[in-house]
Write a protein that holds these residues in place. Structure first.
Motif, PDB file in Angstrom:
ATOM      1  N   THR A  37      -2.046   8.090 -10.595  1.00  6.63           N
ATOM      2  CA  THR A  37      -3.187   7.721  -9.757  1.00  6.63           C
ATOM      3  C   THR A  37      -2.901   7.986  -8.285  1.00  6.63           C
ATOM      4  O   THR A  37      -3.777   8.452  -7.545  1.00  6.63           O
ATOM      5  CB  THR A  37      -3.539   6.232  -9.952  1.00  6.63           C
ATOM      6  OG1 THR A  37      -3.712   5.962 -11.339  1.00  6.63           O
ATOM      7  CG2 THR A  37      -4.821   5.879  -9.216  1.00  6.63           C
ATOM      8  N   ALA A  38      -1.664   7.724  -7.861  1.00  6.85           N
ATOM      9  CA  ALA A  38      -1.291   7.969  -6.464  1.00  6.85           C
ATOM     10  C   ALA A  38      -1.351   9.452  -6.118  1.00  6.85           C
ATOM     11  O   ALA A  38      -1.525   9.815  -4.946  1.00  6.85           O
ATOM     12  CB  ALA A  38       0.111   7.429  -6.192  1.00  6.85           C
ATOM     13  N   LEU A  47      -6.735   2.433  -6.367  1.00 13.79           N
ATOM     14  CA  LEU A  47      -5.294   2.713  -6.402  1.00 13.79           C
ATOM     15  C   LEU A  47      -4.485   1.487  -6.008  1.00 13.79           C
ATOM     16  O   LEU A  47      -3.487   1.146  -6.668  1.00 13.79           O
ATOM     17  CB  LEU A  47      -4.982   3.879  -5.461  1.00 13.79           C
ATOM     18  CG  LEU A  47      -3.498   4.155  -5.172  1.00 13.79           C
ATOM     19  CD1 LEU A  47      -2.750   4.497  -6.454  1.00 13.79           C
ATOM     20  CD2 LEU A  47      -3.357   5.280  -4.146  1.00 13.79           C
ATOM     21  N   ALA A  95      -1.821  -0.523  -8.367  1.00 20.37           N
ATOM     22  CA  ALA A  95      -0.436  -0.696  -7.925  1.00 20.37           C
ATOM     23  C   ALA A  95      -0.069  -2.179  -7.866  1.00 20.37           C
ATOM     24  O   ALA A  95       1.032  -2.582  -8.271  1.00 20.37           O
ATOM     25  CB  ALA A  95      -0.247  -0.042  -6.555  1.00 20.37           C
ATOM     26  N   THR A 155       2.079   0.386   3.288  1.00 19.87           N
ATOM     27  CA  THR A 155       0.803   0.758   2.675  1.00 19.87           C
ATOM     28  C   THR A 155      -0.204   1.232   3.718  1.00 19.87           C
ATOM     29  O   THR A 155      -1.085   2.044   3.415  1.00 19.87           O
ATOM     30  CB  THR A 155       0.221  -0.439   1.897  1.00 19.87           C
ATOM     31  OG1 THR A 155       1.229  -0.977   1.030  1.00 19.87           O
ATOM     32  CG2 THR A 155      -0.971  -0.014   1.056  1.00 19.87           C
ATOM     33  N   ILE A 203      -1.423   4.887   4.362  1.00 16.84           N
ATOM     34  CA  ILE A 203      -2.498   5.581   3.649  1.00 16.84           C
ATOM     35  C   ILE A 203      -3.566   6.042   4.637  1.00 16.84           C
ATOM     36  O   ILE A 203      -4.158   7.117   4.480  1.00 16.84           O
ATOM     37  CB  ILE A 203      -3.106   4.663   2.566  1.00 16.84           C
ATOM     38  CG1 ILE A 203      -2.119   4.517   1.403  1.00 16.84           C
ATOM     39  CG2 ILE A 203      -4.436   5.214   2.060  1.00 16.84           C
ATOM     40  CD1 ILE A 203      -2.623   3.671   0.268  1.00 16.84           C
ATOM     41  N   TYR A 232       1.221   9.628   0.016  1.00 17.53           N
ATOM     42  CA  TYR A 232       0.498   8.532  -0.636  1.00 17.53           C
ATOM     43  C   TYR A 232       1.453   7.735  -1.527  1.00 17.53           C
ATOM     44  O   TYR A 232       1.406   6.499  -1.557  1.00 17.53           O
ATOM     45  CB  TYR A 232      -0.653   9.085  -1.478  1.00 17.53           C
ATOM     46  CG  TYR A 232      -1.958   9.221  -0.728  1.00 17.53           C
ATOM     47  CD1 TYR A 232      -3.031   8.387  -1.002  1.00 17.53           C
ATOM     48  CD2 TYR A 232      -2.126  10.183   0.259  1.00 17.53           C
ATOM     49  CE1 TYR A 232      -4.233   8.513  -0.327  1.00 17.53           C
ATOM     50  CE2 TYR A 232      -3.321  10.321   0.943  1.00 17.53           C
ATOM     51  CZ  TYR A 232      -4.371   9.480   0.648  1.00 17.53           C
ATOM     52  OH  TYR A 232      -5.556   9.595   1.327  1.00 17.53           O
ATOM     53  N   ARG A 233       2.283   8.443  -2.248  1.00 18.87           N
ATOM     54  CA  ARG A 233       3.223   7.757  -3.138  1.00 18.87           C
ATOM     55  C   ARG A 233       4.254   6.960  -2.342  1.00 18.87           C
ATOM     56  O   ARG A 233       4.619   5.849  -2.733  1.00 18.87           O
ATOM     57  CB  ARG A 233       3.903   8.790  -4.043  1.00 18.87           C
ATOM     58  CG  ARG A 233       2.955   9.338  -5.101  1.00 18.87           C
ATOM     59  CD  ARG A 233       3.562  10.446  -5.917  1.00 18.87           C
ATOM     60  NE  ARG A 233       2.657  10.807  -7.019  1.00 18.87           N
ATOM     61  CZ  ARG A 233       2.554  12.012  -7.542  1.00 18.87           C
ATOM     62  NH1 ARG A 233       3.306  12.998  -7.064  1.00 18.87           N
ATOM     63  NH2 ARG A 233       1.718  12.255  -8.531  1.00 18.87           N
ATOM     64  N   ILE A 248       2.740   3.727  -1.270  1.00 19.81           N
ATOM     65  CA  ILE A 248       2.472   2.758  -2.333  1.00 19.81           C
ATOM     66  C   ILE A 248       3.744   2.125  -2.873  1.00 19.81           C
ATOM     67  O   ILE A 248       3.858   0.899  -2.979  1.00 19.81           O
ATOM     68  CB  ILE A 248       1.684   3.419  -3.481  1.00 19.81           C
ATOM     69  CG1 ILE A 248       0.300   3.854  -2.998  1.00 19.81           C
ATOM     70  CG2 ILE A 248       1.554   2.458  -4.668  1.00 19.81           C
ATOM     71  CD1 ILE A 248      -0.588   2.717  -2.546  1.00 19.81           C
ATOM     72  N   TYR A 249       4.744   2.950  -3.209  1.00 23.65           N
ATOM     73  CA  TYR A 249       5.892   2.356  -3.900  1.00 23.65           C
ATOM     74  C   TYR A 249       7.266   2.819  -3.407  1.00 23.65           C
ATOM     75  O   TYR A 249       8.269   2.184  -3.730  1.00 23.65           O
ATOM     76  CB  TYR A 249       5.805   2.610  -5.408  1.00 23.65           C
ATOM     77  CG  TYR A 249       5.593   4.047  -5.824  1.00 23.65           C
ATOM     78  CD1 TYR A 249       6.602   4.994  -5.723  1.00 23.65           C
ATOM     79  CD2 TYR A 249       4.368   4.453  -6.348  1.00 23.65           C
ATOM     80  CE1 TYR A 249       6.403   6.305  -6.116  1.00 23.65           C
ATOM     81  CE2 TYR A 249       4.156   5.761  -6.750  1.00 23.65           C
ATOM     82  CZ  TYR A 249       5.180   6.684  -6.636  1.00 23.65           C
ATOM     83  OH  TYR A 249       4.971   7.981  -7.031  1.00 23.65           O
TER      84      TYR A 249
END
Length: 341
Positions: A149-150, A205, A209, A220, A223, A295-296, A299-300
């Motif tokens: 999704t990311a 998203l 997450a 975050t 983004i 983006y990834r 997110i993480y």
């Protein structure tokens, strides 16, 4: 007299003349070059570092020379966008509403679309064909749905915005034929409208997450930065494509095919980290890789964008170059738009 007035066209609406504009741009590029030369990563291969620095500095020199030579043509476009910023915002909102005009649920469909899309991928990759967690770093395993999704969220934004931006002039043909209307604002209107839908995708998203344990943090917020990167990149490319497609209608089909290939050439469905360093360098020539991986990271991976220094510099040098090319192509071809359409 005409030449004198032309030189005094402001760049950002603040009365900056040609000499000042060139000076500012050159100083910015010079500072960027100094930062690149002085930057040192002791963990990286020094030969690779030297090659990256040479390439980056060469691109900067080319950009400065091109900016000086084509100053008037390049700066006219951003000035028009800035000057008509309020009109652009109003028309972008109207374009977004018009997309769902006549439907019973209206703009609610913009929220349903990302939910259904992600639900489909969840059923395929988590229920029908369960995928193992993706290893993205030392000790960092990410559920494949989050990883996928990311990557899909920025790709969907790019693919929709690039097509809409390309077709903007053809879609608003009646405005192109109006002499008094600034048609240069049409591509950015379509891209902003696509950004509204992208906002819903980003929300989905973040929820996914969070569900898997990746709670939002300061990282975050990046983004917003990477969304801006995508916006500028698409805008830069769109001024070339929207100009050329009027003369060469087959470009639309070529772009659609390129998007299908590009999805597999960009690490959307696969992990870039599974490749060797040399292969990664080749893949990163594609500026979209910077955004998708960004983006990834937001997110993480918990990594700031400036930590990937060379990729950041490379992306902005390429994007600025593409925008300059787009401005020149648009300026050169627009005089015959109304006649051909």
């Amino acid at each position: 007299m005409k030449n004198k007035e032309k030189k005094q066209i402001p760049v950002i609406g603040q009365g900056i003349n040609k000499k000042a504009g060139i000076t500012i741009f050159t100083l910015v590029m010079l500072i960027m070059g100094v930062i690149i030369v002085c930057y040192h990563n002791p963990l990286a291969n020094q030969t690779d570092e030297l090659v990256k620095k040479i390439i980056a500095c060469t691109l900067i020199v080319i950009a400065v020379i091109a900016f000086i030579k084509f100053y008037d043509k390049i700066t006219q476009l951003p000035f028009e966008l800035y000057q008509n910023r309020r009109l652009i915002w109003r028309l972008a909102k109207n374009d977004f509403k018009r997309r769902y005009a006549g439907s019973y649920m209206g703009a609610v469909w913009a929220m349903i679309q990302p939910v259904v899309t992600v639900a489909m991928y969840y059923i395929v990759f988590q229920v029908i064909m369960p995928q193992k967690a993706t290893l993205v770093g030392e000790g960092i395993e990410v559920p494949y749905l989050v990883f996928l999704t990311a990557g899909l969220v920025p790709w969907f934004y790019f693919s929709e915005a690039i097509v809409n931006g390309m077709m903007a002039l053809l879609e608003y043909e009646y405005l192109v034929k109006k002499v008094v209307f600034k048609i240069s604002i049409l591509p950015i209107i379509k891209i902003i409208a696509a950004t509204f839908i992208h906002g819903f995708f980003v929300l989905v998203l973040l929820i996914i997450a969070w569900f898997y344990g990746f709670t939002p943090s300061l990282y975050t917020l990046q983004i917003f930065y990477y969304s801006f990167c995508m916006f500028v990149l698409v805008l830069a490319v769109s001024y070339t494509t929207c100009s050329v497609v009027i003369y060469f209608r087959d470009l639309q089909q070529i772009v659609n095919i390129a998007l299908q290939i590009g999805m597999w050439a960009t690490p959307v469905l696969w992990n870039l980290g599974s490749f060797s360093k040399k292969a990664q360098m080749l893949v990163k020539i594609n500026p979209l890789v910077y955004i998708v991986e960004g983006y990834r990271s937001a997110i993480y991976e918990k990594q700031w964008f400036w930590e990937d220094f060379y990729s950041t510099m490379y992306f902005w040098i390429i994007t600025i170059g593409l925008f300059c090319i787009g401005a020149l192509v648009y300026k050169r071809l627009k005089v015959h738009f109304a006649d051909i359409m």
